[in-house]
Enzyme design. Sequence first.
Site, PDB file in Angstrom:
ATOM      1  N   CYS A   1       0.799  -1.210  -0.005  1.00 45.82           N
ATOM      2  CA  CYS A   1       0.022  -0.269   0.031  1.00 45.82           C
ATOM      3  C   CYS A   1       0.777   1.393  -0.116  1.00 45.82           C
ATOM      4  CB  CYS A   1      -1.049   0.200   1.065  1.00 45.82           C
ATOM      5  SG  CYS A   1      -0.243  -0.438   2.846  1.00 45.82           S
TER       6      CYS A   1
ATOM      7  N   ASP B   1      -7.604   5.345  -1.432  1.00 47.52           N
ATOM      8  CA  ASP B   1      -7.207   4.067  -0.843  1.00 47.52           C
ATOM      9  C   ASP B   1      -6.641   3.260  -1.634  1.00 47.52           C
ATOM     10  OD1 ASP B   1      -7.022   1.643   0.697  1.00 47.52           O
ATOM     11  OD2 ASP B   1      -9.209   1.823   1.689  1.00 47.52           O
TER      12      ASP B   1
ATOM     13  N   HIS C   1      -5.654   0.077  -1.163  1.00 48.53           N
ATOM     14  CA  HIS C   1      -5.837  -1.289  -0.918  1.00 48.53           C
ATOM     15  C   HIS C   1      -7.092  -2.046  -1.873  1.00 48.53           C
ATOM     16  CE1 HIS C   1      -4.416   0.469   3.048  1.00 48.53           C
ATOM     17  NE2 HIS C   1      -3.947  -0.728   3.168  1.00 48.53           N
TER      18      HIS C   1
END
Length: 652
Positions: free
Chosen positions: A479, A603, A605
Amino acid sequence: MENASKEKKSIRVLCRKLIITNKEPGLQWLIGSPFFPPFTIVSTFRCLHNEPPHDPYSPDYSKESDDLKTLLLKGFDVVGALLIGDNNWELNACKAAEAACKIRKFLSSDDQGNRDMIGASADLITGEIQFFVSASGNSTKIEAVNTVVYEENPEKYIWERGCLIKCELGIKLPIYVPVNKPEDAKEMFSSAIDAAAAKYRDPYVVYMIKGAKETSETIPQSIILRGVELDFDTDLSDVQISENTVKESDSKTLPCSYFCSKSKPVSSLTATESAGIIQVSVLLNRSGNSRSSAAPIAEYFPASEPAEVLVVGFNIEVLCYAAKDLPVGYAISKLIIPGLVDQLTGMKKALMPNLLTQYPQLCPYHFFPPGIVHPITVIYELNYGETEMKQVEIRRALHLRLGLPLDRPLLRIVNALNISANNITSVSNSTRNVSSLLKDVHNGVPRSGVSGGLISVVDGSYEYYHYLQDGFDDSGWGCAYRSLQTIVSWFKLQNYASIKVPSHREIQQALVEIGDKDPSFIGSREWIGAIELSFVLDKLLGVSCKIMNVRSGTELPEKCRELALHFETQGTPVMIGGGVLAYTLLGVDYNDASGDCAFLILDPHYTGGDDLKKIVNGGWCGWKKSVDSKDIVSCKERTVFWIKRASPSGRR
């Protein structure tokens, strides 16, 4: 005569900012064009070279003229000067007009100094400007100007009337240097340059003119002119252009407009898109002095003593501005040829000191910086990296001269223009691979819900990097790598850097090269955090970062004011979190009175396909009230030259 007098008392201003700085006294050159009505100010350049160095009112005309000859496109010239000082209006205007007359003589040996010049005076405290006009170059006789017109659409004014002419030429000069007299090399090189410059006016040199391709009209045919057809004695500003000037049977009197695209109206385009472009090629090679056909011959020049051959090669590229109704023969004779000679002479001055060692790798670039309504030309030394101090100082001086902001890399090579017969683009746009990644995914996300908040978000475009992209499985550990890639993409898309976005392995390689990690780190699945990101950004981009320690996401709202200031002043994406859980922060919505805030989170992820609707609806990009975080990396660098708070590398 009455109408002429009224016209004389009117000044038209095309530049958006007349005073480059009102914090210190000094001179500014007022730039105009012989193709515009008298007393039209197109732009203003600050005078940087003074003699003695600390006297702002005594220009070093030799150094100033050398700089202006490079920066200014042929077709623009100095039409006056502005002196910033006290409110002794007439005296200061006289000094300004006198300086303008002198610099014109340095810029052109043909200038007789008998033209009317603008002498302007500005008050250092209030910024008030008063304009005067000197009669026929006599700076002691000035007349106040009562009418000043500020053009609302200067780009339209310029490009409806004119076009760009580009001429590119590669040169290789073999120089035979006596082994026992290496000091003769400079004299021989100087003679070779002068001989090359003289060739441009050789009656047998051929100039080929080619226009832009049309989409809906007949394509203008290329024409060829010989040097013998370009013998014009009339000064450019004295050329009287009319329909009678153009003769269909005479190629040299065809107007420049014949070669320009007419398919789009100027008013609907940006400045760079609307500029008509004409390409000129120079054909120098010929055998002998006879016009009649002959077989090629080779000449043998025996050396009278042992000698070494030194081949000096470089490229020159001249960009000029011409009125569309100017005959193309005049344009080549009065713009292109003098431009080639000036650039060649400038190259000679730069190459001469280090000719026998590592002579400079010089290359001209053209830029169209914001706030300036015409392109400029800069010659860079390619032996220096763009973050080296010498190159940093050169760009800083250019920003000061042009009045450009000191926190934007507007004159890096990646921002140079790529000019073809069809259009003008930046070098980065013409060389960058087209990416299929999603850009600016935060546009259109639902509101944050903060009542009365002030939204501060990323300034510019970025690409969304996330897990499993490019067929690479980094789920569970990559990440922070993905956040770093998003940050690098921002610098690339803003033309602040020309490198490609690094892969995970290239990021790891960079950390090994600086000694932060052992070689075994390359190819591993180890996490990285804020410190590692700052190291990589420093190595790959010359970017320095500020790291803010936050013990948990609940403390993040306390940093909202500082984060908002970052987005308002720097505008870069920010990584928040550590190696195990990292996000990309794109903005904050903050109510200073209530303390209520939200964070715009991207994000990394996310593991799905690049479906914008799915990403936004799934909350992978959106406003969050709290975020778990350990560190914040704020990428503050947007400065490309030394300023206060900068290190010797030019970093902030």
